[in-house]
Design an enzyme around this catalytic site. Structure first.
Site, PDB file in Angstrom:
ATOM      1  N   ASP A 248       0.832  -1.206   0.000  1.00 22.50           N
ATOM      2  CA  ASP A 248       0.000   0.000   0.000  1.00 22.50           C
ATOM      3  C   ASP A 248       0.864   1.252   0.000  1.00 22.50           C
ATOM      4  O   ASP A 248       0.444   2.307  -0.465  1.00 22.50           O
ATOM      5  CB  ASP A 248      -0.961  -0.016   1.179  1.00 22.50           C
ATOM      6  CG  ASP A 248      -2.024  -1.064   0.934  1.00 22.50           C
ATOM      7  OD1 ASP A 248      -1.774  -2.247   1.233  1.00 22.50           O
ATOM      8  OD2 ASP A 248      -3.067  -0.707   0.355  1.00 22.50           O
TER       9      ASP A 248
HETATM   10  O1  MRU Z   1      -7.524  -3.286   2.696  1.00 24.39           O
HETATM   11  P1  MRU Z   1      -7.230  -3.652   1.275  1.00 24.39           P
HETATM   12  O2  MRU Z   1      -7.961  -4.857   0.811  1.00 24.39           O
HETATM   13  O3  MRU Z   1      -7.395  -2.467   0.350  1.00 24.39           O
HETATM   14  O4  MRU Z   1      -5.677  -4.032   1.286  1.00 24.39           O
HETATM   15  C1  MRU Z   1      -5.073  -4.445   0.095  1.00 24.39           C
HETATM   16  C2  MRU Z   1      -3.630  -4.758   0.265  1.00 24.39           C
HETATM   17  O5  MRU Z   1      -3.072  -4.670   1.339  1.00 24.39           O
HETATM   18  C3  MRU Z   1      -2.869  -5.095  -0.984  1.00 24.39           C
HETATM   19  O6  MRU Z   1      -1.828  -5.983  -0.698  1.00 24.39           O
HETATM   20  C4  MRU Z   1      -2.272  -3.804  -1.586  1.00 24.39           C
HETATM   21  O7  MRU Z   1      -3.222  -2.789  -1.651  1.00 24.39           O
HETATM   22  C5  MRU Z   1      -1.717  -4.042  -2.930  1.00 24.39           C
HETATM   23  S1  MRU Z   1      -2.977  -4.379  -4.150  1.00 24.39           S
HETATM   24  C6  MRU Z   1      -2.149  -4.534  -5.621  1.00 24.39           C
END
Ligand code: MRU
Length: 360
Positions: A248
């Site tokens: 993220d």
């Molecule tokens: O809470 P989320 O489902 O948005 O978290 C998603 C993640 O942590 C993913 O690993 C990250 O956003 C990368 S998606 C290509």
């Protein structure tokens, strides 16, 4: 391989997102053609995953801009776009892609409207400029993910057959298509080099069990689902060759915010001497922050942990800590797979700015 799943569908000034809260039971697209719908879809995690969040924010606003462009002057439409971008940035705090998209859009609009002989002479032209930029994010993200997939697969050129463990969902559902960490798995599979993929269920929101498992079954990729608590035992029992996760936010020293549970996977990988890779486009890299300590970690509501499909699964009255992400320190990360290539450590440190400056 069949057509990839689409989390985000844009056509003729309308945006639809696949409601990921309903997967895998129901496959329902919902209209998301204005910024309030976009904010709610992101905040409620109907659409999620760092790249998908940013693209949804841009495209929902593009739909709204298209709708109201004739009612505004050039300056008032510019202000409207800037205000709405700020508003969309309040939906979720950790994934940097959203903030970078907003900053980049503002930069481009300022540049275009400040130019003496600007092409953007009226609100219609500004609207079209914004819409084109937003649509362009879809194709760019897919191209970046395919490059990540190929660079990631190259990390295993010394092996004939690879077993990969991944966490959360980083596939077509988390991006414009193909995926990042799941994109590497996809590329290995396409090259006939994937022995097996393992996916953690990813509590509390089960992005692994609901979404990654869905994608793996859909793509007929050989895969097995495990609970998060099985990961360390899996590493030793099944001979996992690498762990690959998404991000993220990757900061300047390589510390990486990703779905809660990533840090403990990195510790277990380190203990078992298994390479631990982060696969992320440069849109997930934030070199304005030096270490992971500076990253704001989103806290999600208690009911996302205590309830499943609206049904309480924990003792009523218990207090809850529900951080959505954790920070994996750079020292536990083997390499960062980007669309420009794999960033390795030099002198035990990631020099991410140097790497990106040389590529961009
Ligand atoms: O809470 P989320 O489902 O948005 O978290 C998603 C993640 O942590 C993913 O690993 C990250 O956003 C990368 S998606 C290509």
């Amino acid at each position: 391989m069949g057509n990839s799943l689409e989390a985000i569908k844009y056509a003729n000034g309308k945006l639809e997102i696949l409601n990921q809260l309903l997967l895998p039971e129901q496959f329902i697209y919902e209209d998301c053609s204005d910024s309030v719908k976009g904010w709610n879809a992101i905040q409620q995690m109907k659409v999620r995953g760092a790249p998908a969040i940013a693209i949804t924010a841009a495209l929902c606003l593009a739909c709204e801009v298209n709708h109201i462009k004739q009612q505004m002057s050039l300056q008032s439409l510019k202000q409207f776009i800037f205000d709405k971008l700020d508003y969309l940035c309040t939906s979720r705090p950790t994934a940097v892609n959203l903030f970078k998209m907003a900053e980049q859009m503002k930069f481009l609009i300022n540049k275009q409207t400040d130019m003496k002989y600007s092409e953007l002479a009226n609100s219609e032209q500004l609207a079209q400029f914004f819409i084109d930029q937003a649509i362009g994010l879809l194709a760019k993200d897919i191209a970046d993910n395919k490059a990540i997939g190929n660079f990631g697969a190259d990390c295993f050129s010394h092996l004939n057959s690879v077993k990969i463990l991944t966490h959360c969902n980083t596939g077509s559902l988390a991006t414009a298509g193909y995926g990042t960490a799941l994109g590497v798995i996809r590329s290995l599979f396409a090259q006939n080099k994937l022995a097996h993929a393992y996916a953690t269920e990813t509590r509390p929101y089960n992005q692994g069990a609901r979404l990654t498992a869905f994608e793996l079954v859909y793509e007929k990729i050989p895969a097995t689902l495990i609970t998060d608590s099985m990961a360390a035992f899996l590493m030793i029992e099944k001979g996992v060759d690498a762990i690959i996760v998404g991000a993220d936010r990757v900061v300047a020293n390589g510390d990486t915010a990703n779905k809660i549970g990533t840090y403990q996977l990195a510790i277990a990988a380190h203990y078992h001497n298994i390479p631990f890779y982060v696969a992320a486009p440069s849109t997930s890299i934030d070199c304005t922050k030096l270490t992971g300590k500076e990253i704001l970690i989103e806290q999600r509501p208690a009911h996302e942990l205590t309830h499943l499909h609206g049904k309480q699964i924990s003792a009523p009255g218990i207090s809850v800590w529900n951080p959505s992400f954790d920070i994996t320190p750079a020292k536990l990360i083997t390499g960062i797979i980007t669309e420009f290539g794999v960033i390795h450590k030099t002198d035990q440190e990631f020099k991410i700015s140097n790497f990106l400056n040389a590529k961009i």
